[in-house]
Design an enzyme around this catalytic site. Structure first.
Site, PDB file in Angstrom:
ATOM      1  N   CYS A 187       3.053  -0.488   4.509  1.00 28.82           N
ATOM      2  CA  CYS A 187       1.820   0.260   4.294  1.00 28.82           C
ATOM      3  C   CYS A 187       2.184   1.728   4.397  1.00 28.82           C
ATOM      4  O   CYS A 187       2.195   2.312   5.475  1.00 28.82           O
ATOM      5  CB  CYS A 187       0.808  -0.141   5.347  1.00 28.82           C
ATOM      6  SG  CYS A 187      -0.836   0.363   4.913  1.00 28.82           S
ATOM      7  N   HIS A 223      -6.941   2.380  11.852  1.00 30.98           N
ATOM      8  CA  HIS A 223      -6.807   3.741  12.366  1.00 30.98           C
ATOM      9  C   HIS A 223      -8.089   4.200  13.036  1.00 30.98           C
ATOM     10  O   HIS A 223      -8.058   4.959  14.009  1.00 30.98           O
ATOM     11  CB  HIS A 223      -6.397   4.697  11.252  1.00 30.98           C
ATOM     12  CG  HIS A 223      -5.003   4.439  10.769  1.00 30.98           C
ATOM     13  ND1 HIS A 223      -3.909   4.827  11.481  1.00 30.98           N
ATOM     14  CD2 HIS A 223      -4.537   3.783   9.683  1.00 30.98           C
ATOM     15  CE1 HIS A 223      -2.809   4.438  10.844  1.00 30.98           C
ATOM     16  NE2 HIS A 223      -3.169   3.801   9.752  1.00 30.98           N
ATOM     17  N   CYS A 271      -5.525  -1.698   5.300  1.00 30.89           N
ATOM     18  CA  CYS A 271      -5.844  -2.049   6.697  1.00 30.89           C
ATOM     19  C   CYS A 271      -6.890  -1.032   7.142  1.00 30.89           C
ATOM     20  O   CYS A 271      -6.626  -0.145   7.954  1.00 30.89           O
ATOM     21  CB  CYS A 271      -4.610  -2.019   7.571  1.00 30.89           C
ATOM     22  SG  CYS A 271      -3.465  -0.671   7.247  1.00 30.89           S
ATOM     23  N   SER A 316       4.320   0.952   9.955  1.00 32.93           N
ATOM     24  CA  SER A 316       5.357   1.205   8.948  1.00 32.93           C
ATOM     25  C   SER A 316       6.291   2.342   9.361  1.00 32.93           C
ATOM     26  O   SER A 316       7.369   2.470   8.809  1.00 32.93           O
ATOM     27  CB  SER A 316       4.732   1.466   7.577  1.00 32.93           C
ATOM     28  OG  SER A 316       4.083   0.286   7.140  1.00 32.93           O
ATOM     29  N   CYS A 333       0.047   4.942   5.503  1.00 32.32           N
ATOM     30  CA  CYS A 333      -0.027   5.005   6.957  1.00 32.32           C
ATOM     31  C   CYS A 333       1.251   5.602   7.529  1.00 32.32           C
ATOM     32  O   CYS A 333       1.225   6.438   8.419  1.00 32.32           O
ATOM     33  CB  CYS A 333      -0.160   3.598   7.547  1.00 32.32           C
ATOM     34  SG  CYS A 333      -1.716   2.821   7.245  1.00 32.32           S
ATOM     35  N   GLU A 357       0.873  -1.161   0.000  1.00 27.25           N
ATOM     36  CA  GLU A 357       0.000   0.000   0.000  1.00 27.25           C
ATOM     37  C   GLU A 357       0.912   1.213   0.000  1.00 27.25           C
ATOM     38  O   GLU A 357       1.825   1.318   0.819  1.00 27.25           O
ATOM     39  CB  GLU A 357      -0.897   0.008   1.245  1.00 27.25           C
ATOM     40  CG  GLU A 357      -2.051   0.997   1.165  1.00 27.25           C
ATOM     41  CD  GLU A 357      -1.596   2.438   1.141  1.00 27.25           C
ATOM     42  OE1 GLU A 357      -2.208   3.248   0.434  1.00 27.25           O
ATOM     43  OE2 GLU A 357      -0.605   2.756   1.813  1.00 27.25           O
ATOM     44  N   ARG A 386      -0.429  -5.187  10.630  1.00 28.14           N
ATOM     45  CA  ARG A 386       0.971  -4.887  10.330  1.00 28.14           C
ATOM     46  C   ARG A 386       1.791  -4.534  11.564  1.00 28.14           C
ATOM     47  O   ARG A 386       2.971  -4.274  11.452  1.00 28.14           O
ATOM     48  CB  ARG A 386       1.047  -3.755   9.304  1.00 28.14           C
ATOM     49  CG  ARG A 386       0.612  -4.207   7.926  1.00 28.14           C
ATOM     50  CD  ARG A 386       0.367  -3.062   6.976  1.00 28.14           C
ATOM     51  NE  ARG A 386      -0.001  -3.574   5.672  1.00 28.14           N
ATOM     52  CZ  ARG A 386      -1.209  -4.005   5.349  1.00 28.14           C
ATOM     53  NH1 ARG A 386      -2.174  -3.995   6.243  1.00 28.14           N
ATOM     54  NH2 ARG A 386      -1.459  -4.470   4.140  1.00 28.14           N
ATOM     55  N   CYS A 440      -5.373   4.717   5.418  1.00 30.71           N
ATOM     56  CA  CYS A 440      -5.139   3.483   4.680  1.00 30.71           C
ATOM     57  C   CYS A 440      -6.415   2.745   4.360  1.00 30.71           C
ATOM     58  O   CYS A 440      -7.221   2.485   5.243  1.00 30.71           O
ATOM     59  CB  CYS A 440      -4.228   2.563   5.468  1.00 30.71           C
ATOM     60  SG  CYS A 440      -3.864   1.080   4.527  1.00 30.71           S
TER      61      CYS A 440
END
Lengths: 336, 555
Positions: free
Chosen positions: B542, B67, B63, B498, B545, B13, B475, B60
């Site tokens: 990702c 958030h 996922c 990330s 994010c 992503e 993640r 994102c």
């Protein structure tokens, strides 16, 4: 080599004639066409070659790409293998880096003037394009270069259409929608946060069937998907008209499916076909699941509060006292 | 020394660029750069904290729940809202469903092509493929006829000349080791998994109106009503609907994902010695009614599983030595609540060939725990749980290690990371059903409360407050930090998985986990960086994010 037609591709994939016609019928329904159009759509699918699609992602969250992965009629497997020839899509393509750039370059060169560009995410040109670069190039430079020889451009999701979340006030990176950058090509806007995949499929099929882009409103949104207010087709409309409103999460009205207007619902100002096509193969949609519409197909919707109306003295709460009157007000506004 | 650039890194992503120096067929140094930034935290400044979940959710779309959950938890922590039991269970179902679906997509659609040669599948013998499939699983789609049909489809597709998303792949690369039959089996399951991910996520569509971006999270609870006696609320029919898809997910994971993982891994055991990292951090997830987490949190330093420290977010610090920001206090590390971020792009003007990796080179900050880089994600969670003797985790981890004939040290690697994700998927596919049944039991008691409505109105909140929302997302550890003043957001910070894994170097020159894991990776052909992609993808980056970080302080 003569490229195969979409129907040939589907047959090769093991799709039966019956399923193929079902797909055509579903698409006709999303497009709001009568069943008499099904043969015409089928005929187009049988004769037309797979359109070449180049999918570009900029200031995005990949939510619209994920939405495409939820496609069912046809499935995503059929989409990528048979219905379109998806030549570039960073989220799912095998190649990376230079090999990926080559795929993009090859598609633009080999199908000059014959490919569709899909753009997901906002564009940003501020400070020389430094807020989004790919392969060391600015997003806007790549978009202009790729769109130059495209047949048409489809902007998917609110970010690509209107700037979306990165363009919410104060818009730190100067994010804009595709139409603000690409001026010399037809651009169709398919907003939503994310895009509902059924509207994407229907747009592509419309294009193939009728050889033109669908009729749009002044925001370049196809009328077949964005021609009516959520409020007009809402399953809870009866409760609005009766003045029956949810007041708190989990109260009796909420459990009984009453109107979410006083919880902040933007259905009365939002043009989208959520109530009729729903999401994830018709499982649900926000109002059905008990949450107010947030207006995600409208420009600048992020600059409105989601729930402000629940404060007692707000416009929304006062409106609850005279729902019938407002109902009249809204329909008057719409016809203007 | 060759300088290698991968940009765009695809099958992730967001927008990631990796530069690496290669010498003698091995990576000597690596640089991870986030190349897109939106400034979400600036946007959040002054907004209603109850709206923050929706904005941050748009960090994102892959996922797509994480958030939102971290955000409502942060606000709830700040204002002192207590979510009711139904809301806790609903969130557990959604998180488990997200974990399973996200991991399946990652393994088959984002990661598999690093190990599976699609073109080689054309050489497979369908009869032998069927024998292979039957030897490892009782999955019904394993006949020679089935695999022949898949092979014919792939063949016709390749012959059509329009390879689409498979164009310019690394087909025929010497690092591919699977026999044609295993490749064909994996290609068939790549296609099947496309259907499975779409079906099983309908649990979220039911609970959250739609997916991606389900719309059901509210500060204090959830907005989807629960009432066994209503047709407009989650009821017995909803339970049956969810169980159908939970069963489908579990069957696919048990009979396809895990057997595929073991089969593929058995050909790549050399990757149990490549791509590892030393420090691991998990915040724990899936709270029960008493607040105890099903998967525990903890911190592992230098691979020491015997000493797992409890997590304390106050030990988080973010550095910007190599990030395109500046601090008013100079080159120091700041806790997110105290953090400040002013963009300070010093990179080359696009179009450019190389980044200046001696200076600043990423929109991501370098987050550190007690000044150490930390890996987060399924491997961290499995290691923490394994180290603490978690019964369910130990059982599955030991089964996988035994079948592969390797010891626990193999977990510290690219292969271990990929295996841990599969192990977690199996655990969470089972737990999804438990949580659905827990909801049914609670519903049966007549409990219809879904939110702490007493704390809904901002006037019920303290005039000034701050909170943290932790969520161990697919993640890895995700943390949202919020400061609220007069009912509005004064400061919002996100430290995401990330940010940890893909971080650039810090003030001490310590590499981020992915950068460090890449060092030593063999590279057969520096123009075709397949081996690097394996380790990068094993972290499931990702980037949208990860690209955070603007301080939203009152001026």
């Amino acid at each position: 080599m003569e490229r195969e037609t979409i129907y040939e591709g589907l047959v090769r994939k093991g799709v039966s004639r019956r399923d193929f016609l079902k797909f055509c019928a579903t698409t006709a329904a999303v497009l709001g066409l009568s069943s008499s159009y099904v043969p015409k759509i089928a005929e187009a699918m049988e004769k037309k070659q797979k359109p070449v699609v180049v999918w570009l992602e900029y200031q995005d969250c990949a939510g619209c790409s994920e939405s495409i992965l939820r496609a069912e009629k046809p499935t995503i497997g059929q989409v990528v293998l048979d219905v379109v020839s998806l030549e570039y899509h960073e989220t799912i393509m095998a190649a990376a880096g230079h090999q990926a750039e080559k795929s993009l370059h090859d598609a633009v060169k080999n199908y000059k003037g014959k490919y569709l560009v899909v753009i997901e995410g906002a564009l940003t040109d501020k400070d020389g394009g430094i807020y989004c670069t790919i392969g060391g190039k600015s997003n806007v430079d790549i978009a202009k270069e790729v769109c130059k020889d495209a047949m048409a451009v489809i902007a998917v999701g609110n970010c690509a259409c209107f700037g979306g979340v990165p363009a919410a006030k104060p818009n730190p990176t100067g994010a804009v929608g595709v139409k603000d950058i690409i001026k010399d090509k037809p651009v169709i806007n398919l907003p939503g946060c994310p895009l509902n995949v059924e509207n994407f499929t229907a747009t592509v099929v419309y294009f193939l069937t009728f050889g033109k882009l669908p009729a749009v409103d002044k925001l370049a949104r196809p009328l077949f998907a964005y021609g009516k207010l959520i409020h007009d087709n809402c399953e809870r409309r009866g409760h609005f008209d009766a003045g029956e409103f949810v007041k708190a999460w989990g109260d009796k009205g909420h459990r009984q499916g009453w109107c979410l207007f006083q919880m902040g619902c933007k259905g009365p100002m939002t043009y989208h076909n959520c109530p009729t096509i729903r999401w994830n193969e018709g499982v649900s949609w926000p109002v059905m699941a008990g949450h107010p519409c947030i207006g995600c197909s409208e420009p600048k919707f992020w600059d409105n509060n989601l729930y402000a109306s629940t404060d007692k003295d707000s416009f929304y709460a006062k409106v609850g006292l005279g729902a019938m009157a407002v109902s009249g007000l809204i329909s008057k506004k719409k016809t203007e | 020394m060759a300088r290698l650039v991968i940009d765009p890194v695809t099958r992730i992503e967001g927008h990631l660029r990796v530069e690496a120096t290669v010498n003698g067929g091995k990576v000597k140094d690596a640089f991870s750069s986030c190349t897109m930034w939106r400034g979400l935290e600036i946007v959040l400044k002054g907004k209603d904290p109850r709206d923050a979940w929706a904005y941050t959710q748009r960090a994102c779309g892959v996922c797509t729940t994480v958030h939102a959950i971290a955000s409502v938890r942060a606000v709830e922590d700040a204002i002192g809202a207590k979510i009711p039991n139904n809301a806790r269970i609903l969130r557990n179902i959604i998180m488990a469903n997200q974990n399973v679906q996200d991991h399946i997509i990652h393994f088959y659609h984002l990661h598999a092509l690093d190990w599976v040669d699609v073109v080689s599948a054309l050489k497979a013998d369908p009869v032998k493929t069927s024998e292979l499939a039957k030897s490892i699983s009782s999955w019904p789609k394993n006949s020679a006829t089935y695999f022949k049909a898949i092979q014919d489809k792939v063949k016709a597709f390749v012959e059509s000349g329009q390879l689409g998303i498979f164009s310019n792949g690394y087909w025929g690369h010497p690092a591919y080791k699977l026999p044609p039959e295993a490749n064909l089996m994996a290609v068939a399951h790549y296609l099947e998994a496309l259907d499975v991910q779409r079906e099983i996520i309908k649990i979220q569509a039911l609970l959250g109106a739609k997916n991606p971006h389900p719309q059901t999270f509210v500060v204090g609870g959830q907005s989807t009503p629960v009432d066994a006696e209503s047709q407009n609320a989650l009821n017995a029919d909803s339970i049956a609907f969810m169980l159908k898809y939970a069963d489908m997910a579990l069957e696919f994971v048990e009979k396809v994902y895990i057997p595929d993982l073991l089969a593929v891994a058995s050909f790549y055991k050399d990757w149990a010695g490549i791509g590892g990292f030393n420090n691991f951090l998990a915040c724990g997830e899936w709270p029960d009614a008493n607040g105890k987490m099903y998967l525990p949190g903890g911190v592992i330093k230098n691979k020491n599983l015997a000493k797992i420290e409890p997590l304390d977010h106050k030990k988080f610090k973010e550095y910007i030595t190599h990030s395109w920001y500046k601090y008013s206090k100079g080159d120091v590390g700041l806790h997110p609540w105290e953090g400040e971020t002013t963009p300070n792009y010093t990179g080359p003007k696009p179009p450019y060939e190389y980044l200046n990796v001696e200076g600043k080179y990423s929109w991501g900050k370098a987050v550190r725990y007690e000044d150490l880089p930390m890996e987060v994600g399924p491997l961290s969670r499995m290691l923490v749980a394994y180290g603490l003797g978690h019964k369910d985790v130990k059982e599955v981890v030991d089964m996988v290690l035994k079948k592969l004939g390797v010891g626990p040290e193999a977990l510290f690697s690219t292969l271990g990371r990929t295996a841990a994700r599969g192990i977690e998927t199996l655990l969470m596919a089972k737990k999804t059903k438990d949580y659905i049944l827990e909801l049914a039991a609670n519903m049966g008691k007549g409990d219809t409360k879904i939110a702490d409505t007493d704390k809904w109105a901002p006037k019920s909140w303290p005039k000034e407050c701050k909170g943290v929302g932790l969520h161990d997302a697919p993640r890895g550890c995700l943390a949202h930090f919020i400061v609220i003043k007069d009912g509005k957001i004064a400061n919002y910070q996100m430290v995401v998985p990330s940010t940890w894994n893909l971080s650039p170097k810090d003030h001490k020159g310590q590499r981020g986990p992915v950068e460090e894991a890449l060092v030593g990776t063999p590279v057969a052909d520096s123009k075709l960086p397949l081996e690097l992609l394996r380790t990068i993808h094993s972290y499931d980056p990702c980037m949208a994010c990860g690209m955070h970080m603007i301080e939203v302080k009152e001026e």
